[in-house]
Design a protein around this motif. Structure first.
Motif, PDB file in Angstrom:
ATOM      1  N   GLU A  26      -3.477   0.315  -3.364  1.00 64.44           N
ATOM      2  CA  GLU A  26      -2.971  -1.061  -3.264  1.00 64.44           C
ATOM      3  C   GLU A  26      -2.352  -1.378  -4.621  1.00 64.44           C
ATOM      4  OE1 GLU A  26      -2.540  -4.700  -1.087  1.00 64.44           O
ATOM      5  OE2 GLU A  26      -3.611  -2.934  -0.376  1.00 64.44           O
ATOM      6  N   VAL A  84      -5.171   5.509  -0.227  1.00 67.38           N
ATOM      7  CA  VAL A  84      -4.409   4.272  -0.098  1.00 67.38           C
ATOM      8  C   VAL A  84      -4.510   3.526  -1.424  1.00 67.38           C
ATOM      9  CG1 VAL A  84      -4.135   2.118   1.182  1.00 67.38           C
ATOM     10  CG2 VAL A  84      -4.999   4.169   2.350  1.00 67.38           C
ATOM     11  N   VAL A 128       0.510   4.956   0.644  1.00 66.34           N
ATOM     12  CA  VAL A 128      -0.464   5.809   1.308  1.00 66.34           C
ATOM     13  C   VAL A 128      -0.031   7.258   1.132  1.00 66.34           C
ATOM     14  CG1 VAL A 128      -1.630   6.326   3.491  1.00 66.34           C
ATOM     15  CG2 VAL A 128      -0.848   3.988   3.013  1.00 66.34           C
ATOM     16  N   GLN A 157       0.843  -1.192   0.000  1.00 68.65           N
ATOM     17  CA  GLN A 157       0.000   0.000   0.000  1.00 68.65           C
ATOM     18  C   GLN A 157       0.876   1.238   0.000  1.00 68.65           C
ATOM     19  OE1 GLN A 157      -2.066  -0.674   3.658  1.00 68.65           O
ATOM     20  NE2 GLN A 157      -3.556  -2.050   2.740  1.00 68.65           N
TER      21      GLN A 157
END
Length: 177
Positions: free
Chosen positions: A122, A120, A111, A109
């Motif tokens: 992924e 966030v 962020v 992730q």
């Protein structure tokens, strides 16, 4: 790749979850952040991945646009049996300039703090995220993953990560997405 957006006052429930690249880029575009499929880096020989010099040389050959500066980050995720609260993230930092994170192996992730929200993303192998100068961010490798990330930038100063002074990454290292 997908994007979950959280308000900093409520990190339990995202206010938005997006799975299509066009939607993700539209949501992040106001902060001058962009995501892309980075298929050129997917087919690299495994031997190249183990040596930073070979990886940087391969990147110079396959990445479009010629990048003046590159570096390689290698990060270990927590054990596969770890719970999200046990995960450790790198400290929050400010991007020293425009920089692109190319995920070569593993995933996790990325962020980014944008105003009063956390975006966030992924991301996994073959995906890239471009950050604007000054973007507050941190990366958390996924559980059980050995991550290799290539960062590219137009100037060396952009690769310098300046501490932001915030402890947000330490307080909320994982989202269990």
């Amino acid at each position: 790749m997908f994007l979950a957006v959280f308000h900093v006052d409520d990190l339990q429930c995202p206010v938005k979850v997006l799975t299509h690249l066009d939607d993700i880029n539209a949501a992040l575009g106001g902060a001058d952040i962009h995501c892309a499929d980075d298929g050129a880096m997917r087919g690299l020989d495994r031997a190249v991945l183990e040596d930073d010099a070979q990886l940087l040389d391969a990147a110079a050959r396959v990445l479009p646009g010629g990048h003046a500066c590159c570096d390689v980050l290698r990060m270990e995720g927590p054990p596969g049996y770890a719970v999200a609260s046990d995960a450790r993230a790198e400290p929050e930092a400010l991007a020293g300039g425009p920089v692109v994170w190319h995920v070569i192996r593993g995933g996790g992730q990325l962020v980014m703090r944008i105003g009063d929200t956390l975006a966030v993303v992924e991301c996994g192998p073959g995906e890239a995220v471009g950050l604007a100068a000054g973007t507050r961010h941190w990366f958390r490798p996924a559980a059980g993953q050995r991550c290799i990330i290539l960062r590219t930038a137009p100037v060396a100063a952009a690769l310098e990560r300046c501490p932001s002074g915030s402890d947000l990454a330490a307080r909320f290292p994982g989202f269990g997405l």
